[in-house]
Design a protein around this motif. Structure first.
Motif, PDB file in Angstrom:
ATOM      1  N   VAL A  24       0.867  -1.186   0.000  1.00  0.00           N
ATOM      2  CA  VAL A  24       0.000   0.000   0.000  1.00  0.00           C
ATOM      3  C   VAL A  24       0.905   1.237   0.000  1.00  0.00           C
ATOM      4  O   VAL A  24       1.761   1.381   0.888  1.00  0.00           O
ATOM      5  N   VAL A  25       0.731   2.114  -1.017  1.00  0.00           N
ATOM      6  CA  VAL A  25       1.518   3.346  -1.134  1.00  0.00           C
ATOM      7  C   VAL A  25       0.578   4.508  -0.828  1.00  0.00           C
ATOM      8  O   VAL A  25      -0.425   4.707  -1.524  1.00  0.00           O
ATOM      9  N   THR A  26       0.913   5.274   0.240  1.00  0.00           N
ATOM     10  CA  THR A  26      -0.029   6.269   0.766  1.00  0.00           C
ATOM     11  C   THR A  26       0.591   7.665   0.770  1.00  0.00           C
ATOM     12  O   THR A  26       1.703   7.860   1.272  1.00  0.00           O
ATOM     13  N   GLY A  27      -0.156   8.654   0.200  1.00  0.00           N
ATOM     14  CA  GLY A  27       0.214  10.065   0.277  1.00  0.00           C
ATOM     15  C   GLY A  27      -0.824  10.805   1.093  1.00  0.00           C
ATOM     16  O   GLY A  27      -1.978  10.374   1.201  1.00  0.00           O
ATOM     17  N   TYR A  28      -0.448  11.965   1.647  1.00  0.00           N
ATOM     18  CA  TYR A  28      -1.306  12.654   2.595  1.00  0.00           C
ATOM     19  C   TYR A  28      -1.670  14.062   2.130  1.00  0.00           C
ATOM     20  O   TYR A  28      -1.082  14.600   1.207  1.00  0.00           O
ATOM     21  N   CYS A  29      -2.612  14.641   2.853  1.00  0.00           N
ATOM     22  CA  CYS A  29      -3.083  16.028   2.756  1.00  0.00           C
ATOM     23  C   CYS A  29      -4.131  16.213   1.660  1.00  0.00           C
ATOM     24  O   CYS A  29      -3.918  15.800   0.516  1.00  0.00           O
ATOM     25  N   MET A  38       4.925   3.547   2.797  1.00  0.00           N
ATOM     26  CA  MET A  38       4.692   2.227   2.183  1.00  0.00           C
ATOM     27  C   MET A  38       4.574   1.189   3.294  1.00  0.00           C
ATOM     28  O   MET A  38       5.318   1.240   4.289  1.00  0.00           O
ATOM     29  N   ARG A  39       3.644   0.259   3.117  1.00  0.00           N
ATOM     30  CA  ARG A  39       3.485  -0.845   4.067  1.00  0.00           C
ATOM     31  C   ARG A  39       2.953  -2.056   3.322  1.00  0.00           C
ATOM     32  O   ARG A  39       2.364  -1.939   2.235  1.00  0.00           O
ATOM     33  N   ALA A  40       3.187  -3.221   3.908  1.00  0.00           N
ATOM     34  CA  ALA A  40       2.669  -4.451   3.310  1.00  0.00           C
ATOM     35  C   ALA A  40       1.153  -4.483   3.460  1.00  0.00           C
ATOM     36  O   ALA A  40       0.605  -4.119   4.506  1.00  0.00           O
ATOM     37  N   ALA A  41       0.469  -4.891   2.410  1.00  0.00           N
ATOM     38  CA  ALA A  41      -0.983  -4.999   2.465  1.00  0.00           C
ATOM     39  C   ALA A  41      -1.392  -6.159   3.348  1.00  0.00           C
ATOM     40  O   ALA A  41      -0.751  -7.225   3.344  1.00  0.00           O
ATOM     41  N   ALA A  42      -2.434  -5.955   4.121  1.00  0.00           N
ATOM     42  CA  ALA A  42      -2.956  -7.019   4.971  1.00  0.00           C
ATOM     43  C   ALA A  42      -3.621  -8.087   4.122  1.00  0.00           C
ATOM     44  O   ALA A  42      -3.991  -7.857   2.963  1.00  0.00           O
ATOM     45  N   ALA A  43      -3.751  -9.255   4.680  1.00  0.00           N
ATOM     46  CA  ALA A  43      -4.397 -10.353   3.960  1.00  0.00           C
ATOM     47  C   ALA A  43      -5.814  -9.953   3.561  1.00  0.00           C
ATOM     48  O   ALA A  43      -6.588  -9.496   4.392  1.00  0.00           O
ATOM     49  N   GLY A  44      -6.123 -10.080   2.286  1.00  0.00           N
ATOM     50  CA  GLY A  44      -7.453  -9.745   1.788  1.00  0.00           C
ATOM     51  C   GLY A  44      -7.675  -8.273   1.520  1.00  0.00           C
ATOM     52  O   GLY A  44      -8.738  -7.875   1.050  1.00  0.00           O
ATOM     53  N   GLU A  45      -6.671  -7.417   1.800  1.00  0.00           N
ATOM     54  CA  GLU A  45      -6.827  -5.975   1.557  1.00  0.00           C
ATOM     55  C   GLU A  45      -6.780  -5.699   0.060  1.00  0.00           C
ATOM     56  O   GLU A  45      -5.881  -6.167  -0.635  1.00  0.00           O
ATOM     57  N   GLU A  46      -7.735  -4.944  -0.435  1.00  0.00           N
ATOM     58  CA  GLU A  46      -7.839  -4.660  -1.859  1.00  0.00           C
ATOM     59  C   GLU A  46      -7.838  -3.154  -2.102  1.00  0.00           C
ATOM     60  O   GLU A  46      -8.135  -2.367  -1.195  1.00  0.00           O
ATOM     61  N   GLY A  47      -7.543  -2.804  -3.312  1.00  0.00           N
ATOM     62  CA  GLY A  47      -7.559  -1.395  -3.711  1.00  0.00           C
ATOM     63  C   GLY A  47      -7.000  -1.244  -5.112  1.00  0.00           C
ATOM     64  O   GLY A  47      -6.308  -2.135  -5.633  1.00  0.00           O
TER      65      GLY A  47
END
Length: 542
Positions: free
Chosen positions: A466-471, A519-528
Motif C-alpha cells: 500500500v503506497v499512501t500520500g497525505y493532505c 509504504m506498508r505491506a498490504a494485509a491479507a485480503g486488503e484490496e484497492g
C-alpha cells in the motif's frame, strides 16, 4: 494635390506590407485549450466538462481589448467640389465577440473643405450668400465634423486551413452613429466687404480649371467667417452644431507587427440624411431661380492607424480575430494531448493479457504469465506458479516434486506462513519517501530506498504494498499528493520491473506528513486500485 495624396497612400501601403511580412512566426502566440487561467469564471463549467471529456468544445478564452489612434483624409461628397486634402483624426476601442465578428466604438474629428471652379449666379435662396448683387460667386465651405459611431467588424482572413496564423487581416465594417457638423463659408474680404469675383475667369471651361482655382486661392483669405446655410430648427443641436444620424460602411486591412501592435489602413464611407454638410443644397439653373436638390451629402474617411492590444498576457490571449480557431483541432489530430482515442482491441484467445500475435503459450484462465504469455515460474523449479505449492523453493532444495515442493530438510511449517500478517513479516518495515517543498520528482536517495523495496518485493512475489500520500486541504494539495504517490509507483514499475498490480494506490489521506509517502505491506485480503485518475489534471506537474 490629389496625385500627392495617392502617392502618399501608395508609400504607406508599401511600408505596411513590409511590416506585415516581417512579423513574428505565424505559429507564435497560440494558447492551450487546457489552460484554465485564460478561461473566465462564467465559462469554467464548460471548461470542466471539456477536460472531463463530457463536452467536445473547449471554452472560449478571455481575450484582449484593442485601442487605436488614427489620422487621415476627410472629404465631403456634395454640391460643392472637394478640395484635397481634408484632415481627420480619431480614436477607437474594439472587442472581439468571436473569431469573425467584433464591435468597435469610435470617435472621429474631421475638417473638410470645398471650392467650386465654376461660378454660380442663382444663389438668391441661399441665405449664406446674400449680399452679392448680380455678380457671380464661387461656392466654398469649411465643415467641421464630430463623428460618434458603433460598428460591427467582420474579419476575413484569420480562419485558415493551410496555415496556423496570418499577419494580414482584411475586414469589412458596417455601423450607425451620430454626427455633429458645422459649415462655414468664406465670402467677405473684410468686415461687410464682399469679395469681387469679377477678376476670376468666368468661361467655366475644363481647360481653365487650374487657372481658376489658383486665382481663387490668391483672392480668398481662408477665414471662413460666415455661417453657411443650416437646418435651422428642423434638426437637433449638440454643442451648437447640427446633429444627424448616419450610417457607415467600409473596409480595411491590418498588418500585425507583433502580438501587441498592428497598423491598419482603412476607408470608411458615411451616408447621411442631410444636404447641407457643404452648406449648399440648391442646384444651378441656366435661367430662373435655383431648385432644391433631393440628394444627400456623404463623406469619406481614409485613415492610417496604430492599434495596441491591452490585457494581461498571462490571463488573456490576443484578440480572437488574430487567432485561427482551427489551430486547436488540427494540433489534436496531429499530436493528441486532450483527445480521447479508443483503446485498441487485439485478439487474446486465452485472456492472459498477451495478444495472440506475441503469445507463445495458450494458458488456462487465471494463470500468471510472463511478457511472452508463458506460465510464470518464479523460482525456476519447472512447476508453473499456478500449481506450485512452494512458490519460492531455494535452489539447494531442488529438484522438486509435482507440486513444486523441494526435497531438502525443513522444520515443520517453515515453507508456509499462514498468519494474517504474513506479508508484513516477510517484507518487514518499509521505508518512507520524503519530498521537499512542492517537488514531485524522486531524489537520488529516494531512488536508492526504492531499489531496496523492489528487492524485498522480488523475494515475496505474493505480497502487495500500500503506497499512501497525505493532505487534502485544497485542490493543489490533493493533486500534489497524487503526483508523489504516482511517482513512487511508476519508479518501481518502470525502473525496477515490479508488476503494477502489486500496489494499492492511496492519496490525499489524513493523519500523515504532507511531504511524505509511506509504504506498508498490504494485509491479507486488503484490496484497492493500482492506479487512480488524477483528481485535478489541470494542476498536474510535469
Amino acid at each position: 494635390m490629389a496625385s500627392k495624396k495617392y502617392s502618399f497612400l501608395a508609400g504607406a501601403l508599401c511600408l505596411m506590407a513590409t511590416a506585415g511580412f516581417a512579423q513574428t512566426p505565424a505559429t507564435a502566440g497560440g494558447y492551450s485549450a487546457s489552460d484554465s487561467s485564460i478561461v473566465p469564471s462564467r465559462r469554467m463549467p464548460q471548461h470542466t466538462e471539456f477536460m472531463n471529456g463530457t463536452y467536445n468544445y473547449p471554452a472560449k478564452p478571455r481575450s484582449q481589448w484593442e485601442v487605436g489612434i488614427k489620422a487621415g483624409s476627410v472629404n465631403i461628397g456634395g454640391d460643392v467640389s472637394t478640395v484635397f486634402p481634408g484632415f481627420g483624426y480619431g480614436v477607437h476601442i474594439r472587442k472581439a465577440l468571436g473569431y469573425v465578428f467584433s464591435l468597435r466604438a469610435e470617435y472621429m474629428n474631421g475638417t473638410a473643405k470645398g471650392l467650386n471652379w465654376q461660378s454660380s449666379r442663382n444663389y438668391s435662396l441661399n441665405e449664406a450668400w446674400q449680399g452679392y448683387t448680380g455678380q457671380p460667386v464661387f461656392y466654398n465651405y469649411k465643415t467641421t465634423l464630430n463623428d460618434f459611431a458603433l460598428e460591427g467588424i467582420f474579419s476575413l482572413n484569420n480562419i485558415r486551413f493551410h496555415k496556423a496564423k496570418t499577419g494580414i487581416n482584411p475586414y469589412l465594417m458596417a455601423g450607425i452613429g451620430l454626427t455633429t457638423y458645422g459649415a462655414r463659408v468664406d465670402k467677405l474680404a473684410a468686415p461687410d466687404v464682399a469679395y469681387d469675383f469679377s477678376t476670376i475667369p468666368q468661361d467655366g471651361t475644363y481647360e481653365n480649371r487650374k487657372e481658376i482655382r489658383d486665382a481663387l486661392r490668391d483672392l480668398l483669405d481662408g477665414d471662413y467667417e460666415s455661417a453657411a446655410e443650416n437646418e435651422g430648427t428642423s434638426r437637433g443641436k449638440f454643442l451648437g452644431m447640427t446633429a444627424i444620424p448616419v450610417a457607415h460602411i467600409g473596409a480595411g486591412i491590418a498588418f500585425k507587427l507583433n502580438n501587441r501592435f498592428n497598423i491598419a489602413l482603412e476607408d470608411r464611407f458615411t451616408l447621411t440624411k442631410s444636404d447641407l454638410l457643404d452648406g449648399q443644397r440648391w442646384a444651378e439653373q441656366v435661367q430662373g431661380n435655383p431648385v432644391l436638390t433631393r440628394d444627400h451629402d456623404t463623406y469619406n474617411y481614409l485613415s492610417l492607424g496604430l492599434n495596441v492590444n491591452l490585457g494581461n498576457s498571462a490571463r488573456t490571449v490576443e484578440p480572437l480575430y488574430w487567432l485561427n480557431p482551427l489551430e486547436y483541432p488540427y494540433s489534436e489530430i496531429r499530436n493528441p494531448r486532450l483527445m480521447r482515442l479508443p483503446k485498441p482491441v487485439l485478439p487474446d484467445a486465452d485472456g492472459d493479457g498477451v495478444t495472440d500475435q506475441f503469445d507463445l503459450e495458450q494458458t488456462p484462465q487465471g494463470v500468471p504469465v510472463d511478457a511472452h504469455g508463458v506460465s510464470r515460474d518464479t523460482d525456476g523449479d519447472g512447476v508453473p506458479d499456478a500449481r506450485d505449492k512452494e512458490l519460492v523453493t531455494p535452489t539447494y532444495c531442488q529438484p522438486v516434486d509435482a507440486d513444486g515442493v523441494g526435497k531438502c530438510p525443513c522444520p515443520e511449517g517453515c515453507g508456509v506462513d499462514t498468519s494474517a500478517n504474513a506479508c508484513a513479516t516477510t517484507l518487514g518495515a518499509l521505508p518512507s519517501v520524503t519530498f521537499t517543498g512542492n517537488a514531485v520528482r524522486l531524489s537520488t536517495d529516494a531512488q536508492s530506498l526504492l531499489a531496496s523495496v523492489a528487492a524485498r518485493l522480488r523475494n515475496s512475489p505474493g505480497c502487495r504494498v500500500v503506497v499512501t500520500g497525505y493532505c487534502a486541504s485544497n485542490k493543489a494539495a490533493q493533486q500534489r499528493s497524487w503526483d508523489r504517490v504516482n511517482a513512487v509507483i511508476n519508479h518501481l514499475v518502470e525502473r525496477e520491473g515490479i508488476s503494477a498490480d502489486r500496489f494499492i494506490f492511496q492519496h490525499a489521506q489524513e493523519g500523515g506528513d504532507c511531504n511524505t509517502v509511506d509504504m506498508r505491506a498490504a494485509a491479507a485480503g486488503e484490496e484497492g486500485p493500482s492506479n487512480v485518475p488524477a483528481p485535478h489534471p489541470n494542476l498536474r506537474k510535469g
